[in-house]
Design a protein around this motif. Structure first.
Motif, short mmCIF file in Angstrom:
data_model
loop_
_atom_site.label_atom_id
_atom_site.label_comp_id
_atom_site.label_asym_id
_atom_site.label_seq_id
_atom_site.Cartn_x
_atom_site.Cartn_y
_atom_site.Cartn_z
N ARG A 200 0.94 -1.20 0.13
CA ARG A 200 -0.18 0.01 -0.06
C ARG A 200 0.77 1.16 0.01
O ARG A 200 0.65 2.44 -0.61
N ALA A 203 1.78 1.99 -3.49
CA ALA A 203 0.99 2.71 -4.27
C ALA A 203 0.70 4.16 -3.78
O ALA A 203 0.51 5.04 -4.59
N ALA A 208 -1.32 7.30 -5.36
CA ALA A 208 -3.11 6.59 -5.16
C ALA A 208 -3.36 6.93 -4.15
O ALA A 208 -3.07 7.03 -2.92
N TRP A 211 -8.97 5.55 -1.82
CA TRP A 211 -10.08 4.64 -2.58
C TRP A 211 -9.52 3.71 -3.60
O TRP A 211 -9.68 2.75 -3.67
N ARG A 212 -8.28 4.51 -4.33
CA ARG A 212 -7.85 3.85 -5.32
C ARG A 212 -6.96 2.60 -4.80
O ARG A 212 -6.79 1.58 -5.55
N ARG A 213 -6.05 2.93 -3.84
CA ARG A 213 -5.34 2.11 -2.90
C ARG A 213 -6.32 0.62 -2.95
O ARG A 213 -5.86 -0.43 -2.77
N ARG A 215 -9.25 -0.21 -3.92
CA ARG A 215 -9.80 -0.89 -5.16
C ARG A 215 -8.51 -1.81 -5.84
O ARG A 215 -8.98 -2.73 -6.49
N SER A 216 -7.20 -1.07 -6.06
CA SER A 216 -6.42 -1.70 -6.92
C SER A 216 -5.31 -2.47 -6.04
O SER A 216 -4.63 -3.40 -6.64
N VAL A 217 -5.31 -2.50 -4.75
CA VAL A 217 -4.43 -3.28 -4.03
C VAL A 217 -5.18 -3.98 -3.02
O VAL A 217 -4.84 -5.46 -3.09
N THR A 218 -5.76 -3.59 -2.30
CA THR A 218 -6.41 -4.42 -1.32
C THR A 218 -7.59 -5.41 -1.84
O THR A 218 -7.38 -6.60 -1.49
N TRP A 219 -8.32 -4.83 -2.32
CA TRP A 219 -9.62 -5.58 -2.94
C TRP A 219 -9.01 -7.01 -3.80
O TRP A 219 -9.60 -8.03 -3.31
N PRO A 220 -8.29 -6.67 -4.57
CA PRO A 220 -7.71 -7.86 -5.51
C PRO A 220 -7.20 -8.93 -4.63
O PRO A 220 -7.17 -10.24 -4.69
#
Lengths: 305, 287
Positions: A200, A203, A208, A211-213, A215-220
């Motif tokens: 994170r 990112a 980032a 929110w972007r962090r 969506r693109s790092v945590t969620w996946p």
């Protein structure tokens, strides 16, 4: 693991497991195995057989083949129970997961009393279904319930939470959510704490925002847990019995009658065990499907972790 | 206080602090809402019966009383229900922990003919819920003479495969060398199990025990089917019979007092063992 390669003892040939040692695993398995056979395997086999028999299956049964299944298909109550099961599952699973994720994200930062929050939010999970049902039927009681008292104090009109066909299902869903959100939170929190902070931070260095962090790092990275929770929650929701049984008894009318309630009613209220077994087999098929997905999910989790 | 420009170096920690406070307030409110049902249960159980059904809202009873608890114990076979629940939970947990540890050990540490087949059979029963096998299990219990007996609850409960899986997962991480060493020293199989494997399985035993106790204590459907006389009922079954049968004749204060007695012990067990409990759930959940 090559447990078989035991060292040769005196008077024995190498690489041969002595007979006594071959019996050992079976001996350790035996107590569990006997219980498992009696109360696990035999009933499953019997349920399949019973689903092809008529009436109470013990007294003078007739073989009816797929007759019970055919009758299910033309039984409007079965379809209503199936529909209610779907509504109940769709109402509980996504909301419990979203709520759990939200709480887990809030708790995944240095915070005073983090462990206390985690414990308290998980606590409803350990109360029995019957206990939860009694508490909720008191809180949502139409005449004396604290929710309705608060509503009328605020000048709003009282709601027949558990006694109207419109409100009964949402109220039941709410009661389940109360005890389910904490469970999802604990699993999401465990997964979040496994994500290295450096990812994170990287990112963030790239510019980032939060929110972007997410969506693109945590969620996946949460995907295996999300999938696992989806399956487990669906299985939980399909199996909920005591809460519904005590809270609404499947009513008013059949507004909260789900498949399990249908099985119970056919078997014990109407004494039609063959028919109940057929409905049970249908439920089991749905569950097996989801559980198979669950085992695939656990493999996925291990791959990532 | 000097104004802090957004984007200036002092802005960030300040914003972070504000966010932290906001999260704390949010979490506290959510937690209070989540705890409210428990609080309301206890408050009602301490409220005089007439007052509980009055429309006025009090967060705490004006004159708290234990009369509901007295009524719960004198008017209902509550002591019998508690005794049955305790006996079933303790004996049931002892049996299922023992059986799960042994079977888990066999699956984790031995290779034997039929291992995969047995394992798949165990998998199958986890997939099929008790509600589906309710009718045939009942008939098995009838034939074994287990109806209306506490063993009718305990034995099928110990047949649940989940404990075997948790035990297997844990025991796979015990190094084989330790057991080999014990055997070379001439220890028998039972001795190896009791002296080497069990002492290393402390956390496992705690998880299994807590899960088994709460499962047996909370269990409803199966005891409801198999226990039919008033003198053999467990707490949840007794409570449900009140709720269904005498709903309008039993005062709410008394019902909630009985509910408190049914829910509180498990809450206390949970608070004491919450680390094991939460880790057990999180651990089995992600494996």
């Amino acid at each position: 693991m090559p447990e078989e390669r035991t060292r040769p003892g005196p008077g024995q040939r190498a690489r041969r497991v002595p007979l006594r040692r071959q019996i050992v695993p079976y001996a350790f398995l035996l107590p569990s195995g006997i219980l498992f056979l009696l109360f696990g395997l035999i009933p499953i086999g019997a349920a399949l057989v019973f689903s092809t028999l008529s009436g109470s299956v013990t007294i003078d049964p007739d073989f009816v083949g797929v007759g019970n299944y055919a009758r299910l298909v033309s039984d409007p109550l079965f379809w209503e129970a199936l529909r209610n099961t779907g509504v109940f599952t769709l109402g509980t699973v996504p909301v419990a997961m979203a709520g759990g994720l939200f709480l887990a994200v809030l708790l995944n930062r240095p915070l005073p009393g983090r462990a206390v929050f985690r414990t308290l939010l998980f606590a409803p999970m350990v109360a029995s279904g019957v206990g939860v049902a009694v508490i909720m039927s008191w809180i949502f009681n139409g005449d004396y319930g604290v929710v309705n008292n608060a509503l009328s104090a605020a000048g709003a009109s009282r709601v027949p939470w558990l006694t109207s066909t419109t409100w009964a299902m949402p109220t039941v869903v709410l009661a389940v959510l109360w005890s389910r959100v904490g469970f999802c939170m604990v699993l999401y929190l465990a997964a979040l704490q496994n994500i290295p902070e450096s990812l994170r931070e990287a990112a963030q260095l790239d510019g980032a925002g939060p929110w972007r962090r997410f969506r693109s790092v945590t969620w996946p990275l949460l995907a295996p847990t999300t999938f696992f929770l989806l399956i487990v929650n669906v299985v939980f929701s399909l199996q909920v019995f005591d809460l519904l049984f005590v809270l609404t008894g499947g009513g008013p009318g059949f507004a909260t009658t789900v498949l399990i309630q249908f099985v119970y009613r056919a078997a014990f209220a109407q004494g039609n065990m063959g028919y109940a077994s057929a409905a049970g087999v249908v439920l089991a098929l749905i569950l097996v499907l989801f559980t198979l997905l669950r085992f695939r999910a656990s493999r996925k989790t291990e791959d990532v972790a | 206080m000097p104004a802090v420009e957004p984007g200036s170096p002092a802005w960030r920690p300040r914003r972070r602090q504000a966010a932290g406070a906001l999260v704390l307030v949010l979490l506290t409110s959510i937690t209070l809402v989540m705890l409210f049902p428990f609080l309301w249960m206890i408050v009602t159980s301490l409220t005089p019966n007439g007052q509980a059904t009055s429309p006025e809202f009090r967060l705490w009873p004006a004159d708290p009383t234990l009369e509901n608890y007295v009524e719960a114990f004198t008017g209902y076979p509550l002591l019998t229900w508690i005794r049955n629940s305790v006996v079933i939970s303790v004996l049931g947990a002892l049996l299922s922990v023992t059986v799960s540890l042994m079977a888990g050990y066999a699956f984790a540490k031995f290779r034997f003919r039929g291992r995969t087949t047995f394992f798949l059979a165990y998998l199958l029963t986890i997939m099929v819920p008790i509600q589906v096998t309710l009718v045939p299990t009942f008939l098995v219990a009838v034939n074994l003479g287990l109806v209306n007996s506490i063993w009718g609850v305990i034995l099928p409960g110990a047949a649940e495969a989940t404990g075997v899986f948790i035990a297997r997962q844990f025991m796979m991480s015990i190094p084989d060398e330790l057991m080999e060493a014990a055997r070379l020293d001439g220890a028998g199989e039972i001795r190896t199990f009791c002296r080497i494997v069990l002492p290393l399985s402390g956390p496992l035993v705690a998880v299994l025990a807590v899960l088994a106790v709460t499962a047996r204590w909370n269990e409803f459907l199966w005891p409801f089917v198999i226990l039919q006389g008033d003198d053999v009922l467990t707490l949840p079954v007794g409570l449900a019979s009140l709720q269904g049968g005498d709903l309008f004749s039993t005062p709410w204060g008394t019902i909630l007092a009985i509910t408190t007695i049914a829910v509180l012990p498990v809450l206390i067990v949970f608070l004491v063992f919450q680390r094991q409990f939460v880790q057990g759930i999180a651990g089995t959940g992600s494996k």
